[in-house]
Enzyme design. Structure first.
Site, PDB file in Angstrom:
ATOM      1  N   MET A   1     -11.617 -31.463 -25.284  1.00 33.79           N
ATOM      2  CA  MET A   1     -12.272 -32.742 -24.991  1.00 33.79           C
ATOM      3  C   MET A   1     -11.339 -33.878 -25.384  1.00 33.79           C
ATOM      4  SD  MET A   1     -16.207 -32.058 -25.853  1.00 33.79           S
ATOM      5  CE  MET A   1     -15.904 -31.362 -27.448  1.00 33.79           C
TER       6      MET A   1
ATOM      7  N   TYR B   1     -28.572   6.651 -34.018  1.00 28.51           N
ATOM      8  CA  TYR B   1     -27.125   6.535 -33.876  1.00 28.51           C
ATOM      9  C   TYR B   1     -26.760   5.860 -32.565  1.00 28.51           C
ATOM     10  CZ  TYR B   1     -27.332  10.419 -30.577  1.00 28.51           C
ATOM     11  OH  TYR B   1     -27.611  11.186 -29.484  1.00 28.51           O
TER      12      TYR B   1
ATOM     13  N   GLY C   1      -8.644 -29.089 -28.290  1.00 27.49           N
ATOM     14  CA  GLY C   1      -7.983 -29.818 -27.214  1.00 27.49           C
ATOM     15  C   GLY C   1      -8.746 -29.890 -25.907  1.00 27.49           C
TER      16      GLY C   1
ATOM     17  N   LYS D   1     -16.763 -31.317 -36.664  1.00 27.15           N
ATOM     18  CA  LYS D   1     -15.869 -32.306 -37.265  1.00 27.15           C
ATOM     19  C   LYS D   1     -16.663 -33.324 -38.077  1.00 27.15           C
ATOM     20  CE  LYS D   1     -12.536 -33.961 -34.673  1.00 27.15           C
ATOM     21  NZ  LYS D   1     -11.101 -34.166 -34.804  1.00 27.15           N
TER      22      LYS D   1
ATOM     23  N   SER E   1     -31.353  10.691 -25.825  1.00 29.82           N
ATOM     24  CA  SER E   1     -30.154   9.872 -25.845  1.00 29.82           C
ATOM     25  C   SER E   1     -30.228   8.948 -24.643  1.00 29.82           C
ATOM     26  CB  SER E   1     -28.905  10.749 -25.773  1.00 29.82           C
ATOM     27  OG  SER E   1     -27.765   9.925 -25.720  1.00 29.82           O
TER      28      SER E   1
ATOM     29  N   HIS F   1      -0.880 -25.857 -29.181  1.00 32.63           N
ATOM     30  CA  HIS F   1      -2.065 -25.462 -28.401  1.00 32.63           C
ATOM     31  C   HIS F   1      -2.054 -23.971 -28.069  1.00 32.63           C
ATOM     32  CE1 HIS F   1      -4.210 -24.913 -24.536  1.00 32.63           C
ATOM     33  NE2 HIS F   1      -5.130 -25.595 -25.181  1.00 32.63           N
TER      34      HIS F   1
ATOM     35  N   ARG G   1     -11.961 -27.636 -41.268  1.00 34.17           N
ATOM     36  CA  ARG G   1     -12.912 -26.745 -40.606  1.00 34.17           C
ATOM     37  C   ARG G   1     -12.502 -25.317 -40.933  1.00 34.17           C
ATOM     38  NH1 ARG G   1     -10.550 -28.143 -34.623  1.00 34.17           N
ATOM     39  NH2 ARG G   1      -8.534 -27.227 -34.958  1.00 34.17           N
TER      40      ARG G   1
ATOM     41  N   ARG H   1     -13.225 -39.774 -31.450  1.00 34.13           N
ATOM     42  CA  ARG H   1     -12.916 -38.357 -31.187  1.00 34.13           C
ATOM     43  C   ARG H   1     -14.187 -37.567 -30.916  1.00 34.13           C
ATOM     44  NH1 ARG H   1      -7.856 -37.007 -34.107  1.00 34.13           N
ATOM     45  NH2 ARG H   1      -7.345 -38.818 -35.369  1.00 34.13           N
TER      46      ARG H   1
ATOM     47  N   CYS I   1     -25.791   6.699 -25.504  1.00 39.13           N
ATOM     48  CA  CYS I   1     -24.454   7.169 -25.182  1.00 39.13           C
ATOM     49  C   CYS I   1     -23.854   6.470 -23.962  1.00 39.13           C
ATOM     50  CB  CYS I   1     -24.424   8.680 -25.009  1.00 39.13           C
ATOM     51  SG  CYS I   1     -25.421   9.241 -23.617  1.00 39.13           S
TER      52      CYS I   1
HETATM   53  C1  PEP Z   1     -25.225   7.034 -18.793  1.00 37.51           C
HETATM   54  O1  PEP Z   1     -25.771   7.116 -17.689  1.00 37.51           O
HETATM   55  O2  PEP Z   1     -25.391   6.084 -19.560  1.00 37.51           O
HETATM   56  C2  PEP Z   1     -24.317   8.095 -19.238  1.00 37.51           C
HETATM   57  C3  PEP Z   1     -23.816   8.081 -20.450  1.00 37.51           C
HETATM   58  O3  PEP Z   1     -23.977   9.056 -18.335  1.00 37.51           O
HETATM   59  P1  PEP Z   1     -22.880   8.863 -17.214  1.00 37.51           P
HETATM   60  O4  PEP Z   1     -22.172   7.585 -17.470  1.00 37.51           O
HETATM   61  O5  PEP Z   1     -22.006  10.048 -17.315  1.00 37.51           O
HETATM   62  O6  PEP Z   1     -23.713   8.854 -15.978  1.00 37.51           O
END
Ligand code: PEP
Ligand code: MG
Length: 940
Positions: free
Chosen positions: A126, A904, A124, A42, A817, A500, A382, A115, A884
């Site tokens: 504070m 990835y 809101g 502010k 992975s 709010h 803002r 303020r 993954c």
């Molecule tokens: C993991 O362990 O991150 C994974 C992807 O395998 P899961 O969750 O199937 O054990």
């Protein structure tokens, strides 16, 4: 605050700089917009609006006390740094000069507001005190100057109410008077007087009524607080300043910071500013507006105002505000006069100012203004909060208008905001077949449903029991944030689009309907009744359409939205895909999920969990055969069962490979402990025995023998393949033959065979031999060459030992992975399935900053990942690396994956757009930081 060597020995911890007060006004300002850390949002924006040559807007003069003072205040037993009082006095004198008034003067007194204002807006949460400087003496001066005793006395009673509540009760951490709080008691007193006099509105109160209230309120202060309301304006001012600092650590503010992850150390600034009055009669008003519609992003000036009112009245949602122009009308306000009609010259000035502000800041602004006797003042601007749908549209509109460049457009949308575009909505068919029971204002889009509760405490308690709830309130206040957060949706009977509830819900992207005057909450707060006569009781289900503001009785089905119809989203994602380098894959186990993920932009499957074909639709037969294989006693029996299972596995994989049209598909070999597939109930086990032709007692014995004390660390993953090589062989054959068949049909297929839960290279060598043999046999069987049937073999890195020995693992593995679910489990020694009993305490007490199963612990698990990549690529420079675990869909973790040079990330289909955006933002942040790509990065 960093401590210097000198200050360590000093008794008091000094603030870093000697300048604590920044003045603004009269076309000048000490600070500017870039100083948010010091001046709060502010304060920095007030300075910018007042002092920037391109703006120099009509801002009432004032000054900002820095956040450093707040830090000092808490570090030094709630005291102020030396010199602050002098700096405040000097700045106040400047304000007096510009206003031609004097603070505490009996003839021509200056009144000020005090303020809060943190770095990031905390709507809101504070405290604020208005009309500071009024007392029994100065009020006479105000009356003389304004000729408006009603206004003067009304301002005085407001000051006493606010001051008693904020400064004398809350800041001093007093127990609420009479268990309700002094403000509530005063409100009740005011209502009582109105009833006695037969008045409807506060504005009906006459001068004598207000005088009486002032006297009564002062008596109440003495009675409940134990000392008088301070008449000395300086005492009022410093009381207000202290109260704002105290409110940084008030319950509401602390709760909000926890939800929004705002650090406690930031502190708040305090803004002291000359008062201007929107409550001086019908030529005065106050309002809130947005340079674009924050609900849907449409490029139209949008806002609300109240005639003859003070600032807080709009946000508090007590009166229904009027629209500033035709575009801002809604069913509740369409009969009210627009500002454009009522005060055309002021509207024109305001319209031009908002245009300038948006151009100057290159973003949608949320502005507060006051009109005092026909003169417009800007009180705040803002960057406006917006929901995800609006964020995407604004970013792309502004990019096309040339207001921002492509990179800024990409950075403008928070990855998690995309969730709102994927938000479920009420199934249109079901919605068309029913009629709504009430209509309100659409403050937060999407569909949501739950059981009705009427208090924030109930919302919290019910949600903790696992109930889905909709919080229904007349209006919400900052005290309700916890319950609002826990609720699926919020429904209020009062308040407008800037109330709010609307502001908070918009910030969170939560389904919300406000100002739903079609419903009335019963006096006992246990039910509500609609104008149509439908009564909904506590615990009953309702469904909300937050996009249209419609309320439905019961639980209607919710469905996913069709993203392809949103052109702003499509255009944004085109920009995103141009800048990102990290690929985004999906974790999908069925052809249906795979197809969905491609729609969301997935570029492959990063994890196909084979075991999922044994659950859900159509799994009866394969599950039976799997169980048969598991229960086999001899190799011969097992081989037979595997041969029967083979066509099912091959078919399933083939369909998924086909759906992915040549994108890489990482297929993981069987991972869970086999015991998981065995029925547990006696009768089910007996039935299986009958089907398999195995005696029940014998089957029970075999099932018992599979039981493990610690199955997550037991016979699972690659260990299954080591003990039962024939299981690996069947799976590899299914994968490679599925791909070969597709190739023969003229289609593309690219399977990556992934070996899970490995900890030593020898395991990979062992399994790799099976892969090589089956691959060679398949090539021969189908008459294909290696380049016609490309495959890869790699491993998951889920065990710290695997990360540490990555150099060896990469001698055999062609890709890694990171299975960060298990890597987190094994790195922390926290069971994935049992964290519920202790993790909440860890988070509450800040022993861990975040749930490491949701966002990568970069310090520890991240280090294992870094080591794994570095050592892996030292052996095999073109090693393909991905992730993954669940973290692959968490924006912060995706950015981390980019920085450590992964190729990835892979996440659930619905998180693919989020990961794409996060990856693009990581690339832009990299470029801005001048970071080079991490060494050893493979071609992506
Ligand atoms: C993991 O362990 O991150 C994974 C992807 O395998 P899961 O969750 O199937 O054990
Ligand atoms: Mg795992």
């Amino acid at each position: 605050m960093k401590r210097t060597a000198a200050s360590k020995s000093a008794k008091k911890i000094p603030a870093r700089s000697g300048k604590y007060v920044y003045f603004f006004g009269g076309g000048k300002a000490d600070g500017n917009e870039s100083m948010k850390n010091l001046l709060g949002g502010k304060g920095a924006n007030l300075a910018e609006m007042a002092g920037h040559p391109a703006l120099r807007l009509p801002v009432p003069p004032g000054f900002t006390i820095t956040t450093e003072v707040c830090t000092y205040y808490y570090a030094n037993k709630r005291s102020y740094p030396k010199g602050l009082r002098e700096q405040v006095a000097a700045a106040l004198a400047k304000v007096e000069g510009l206003m031609g008034k004097k603070f505490g003067d009996r003839e021509n007194p200056l009144l000020v507001s005090v303020r809060s204002g943190a770095r990031r807006s905390m709507p809101g949460m504070m405290d604020t005190v208005l009309n500071i400087g009024l007392n029994d003496v100065t009020i006479e001066g105000i009356i003389k100057r304004t000729g408006n005793p009603r206004f003067a006395w009304d301002s005085y009673r407001r000051l006493i109410m606010m001051y008693a509540d904020v400064v004398m009760e809350k800041a001093e951490q007093r127990d609420p008077a009479e268990g309700k709080g002094i403000r509530k008691l005063m409100d009740e007193r005011l209502e009582h007087l109105k009833k006695q006099r037969g008045y409807q509105a506060d504005t009906d109160l006459a001068v004598d009524d207000l005088k009486q209230l002032v006297a009564e309120f002062k008596d109440m202060v003495k009675k409940y607080i134990g000392r008088p309301f301070p008449e000395d304006p300086q005492d009022q001012l410093w009381g207000g300043i202290g109260a704002v600092f105290m409110s940084w650590n008030g319950k509401r503010a602390v709760e909000y910071r926890r939800i929004e992850k705002i650090p406690d150390e930031w502190g708040t600034a305090v803004n002291v500013q000359a008062m201007v009055f929107g409550n001086m009669g019908d030529d005065s008003a106050t309002g809130v507006a947005f340079t674009r519609n924050p609900g849907n992003g449409e490029p139209h000036f949008y806002g609300e105002y109240l005639v003859n009112a003070q600032g807080e009245d709009v946000v508090a949602g007590i009166r229904t505000p009027a629209p500033i122009n035709d575009y801002s009308k809604n069913p509740q306000s369409e009969h009210l006069p627009t500002l454009e009609k009522a005060m055309p010259a002021i509207y024109k000035q305001l319209f031009e100012i908002q245009k300038r502000l948006e151009k100057h800041y290159r973003d949608m602004q949320d502005i507060e203004f006051t009109i005092e006797k026909g003169v417009l003042y800007m009180l705040q601007c803002r960057v406006g909060k917006r929901n995800g749908v609006a964020a995407v549209r604004m970013a792309m509109d502004m990019y096309k208008e040339g207001l921002i460049d492509a990179q800024t457009a990409v950075m403008r949308v928070q990855p998690n905001q995309l969730v709102e575009l994927l938000l479920p909505m009420i199934d249109p068919k079901a919605e068309a077949a029913t009629t709504s029971i009430a209509k309100g204002l659409p403050a937060g889009p999407g569909g949501a449903k739950g059981r009705v509760v009427f208090t924030s405490a109930d919302a919290v308690a019910w949600a903790e029991r696992g109930e889905k709830v909709v919080l229904v309130r007349e209006e919400t206040s900052p005290e309700d944030v916890d319950g609002m957060h826990k609720a699926q949706a919020i429904l209020t009977t009062k308040g407008g689009m800037t109330s709010h509830a609307a502001l908070v819900a918009r910030g969170w992207g939560k389904c919300c309907i406000v100002g739903c005057s079609d419903i009335e909450i019963a006096a006992d707060g246990k039910s509500f009744t609609t104008k149509k006569g439908v009564t909904i009781r506590e615990g009953d289900w309702i469904t909300l359409n937050g996009t249209k503001g419609l309320v439905y009785e019961g639980s209607l089905p919710l469905v996913d939205v069709d993203l392809s119809t949103n052109r702003w989203y499509r255009d944004l994602m085109k920009l995103v895909d141009k800048v990102r380098v990290l690929k985004v894959r999906t974790n999908a186990d069925t052809p249906k999920d795979a197809a969905k993920a491609i729609e969301f932009g997935a570029e492959g499957i990063g994890l196909f969990r084979t075991e999922h074909m044994f659950y859900g639709e159509g799994s009866d037969q394969p599950l039976f055969l799997l169980r048969k294989m598991i229960m086999s006693k001899t190799l011969e029996e097992r081989r037979k069962a595997l041969a029967e299972l083979f066509p099912f596995v091959k078919n399933d994989i083939k369909k998924t490979l086909e759906a992915m049209r040549g994108y890489p598909v990482t297929i993981r070999l069987l991972d869970p402990p086999l015991h998981e597939f065995v029925p547990h109930a006696e009768d089910k086990l007996a039935a299986l025995g009958a089907e398999l032709g195995i005696d029940a007692a014998e089957l029970k014995k075999r099932a018992e023998s599979l039981r493990e004390n610690n199955p997550m660390l037991g016979h699972r993953g690659v260990r299954l393949g080591i003990t039962y090589p024939e299981v690996t062989e069947m799976q590899v054959r299914a994968i490679v033959e599925a791909a070969a068949e597709l190739v023969k049909e003229g289609k593309k297929a690219f399977p990556e065979i992934m070996i899970p839960v490995t900890c030593t290279q020898a395991e990979l060598v062992d399994q790799g031999k099976i892969v090589d043999r089956v691959y060679a046999e398949t090539l021969q069987k189908f008459g294909l060459k290696k380049n016609q049937l490309p495959i890869m073999t790699g491993t998951m890195i889920e065990i710290p030992r695997a990360a540490l020995t990555a150099g060896r693992m990469a001698e055999t593995a062609e890709f890694f992975s990171f299975g960060t679910n298990d890597l987190t489990q094994m790195g922390f020694g926290f069971s994935r399935d049992d964290i519920g009993s202790f993790l909440p305490h860890y988070l509450e007490r800040k022993i861990l900053p975040a749930d490491p199963f949701q966002t990568i612990d970069q310090e520890g698990i991240g280090e294992l990942i870094r080591i794994g990549i570095e050592r892996g690529r030292a052996t095999r420079p073109d090693l393909k690396v991905g992730i993954c675990g669940e973290h692959g869909g968490d924006a912060e973790s995706v950015k981390f994956c980019h920085r450590v040079g992964m190729n990835y990330v892979s996440c659930s289909p619905f998180r693919v757009p989020i990961a794409r955006l996060a990856a693009a933002q990581a690339a832009i942040e990299d470029a801005h930081a001048g970071r080079k790509k991490p060494s050893g990065t493979a071609k992506r």
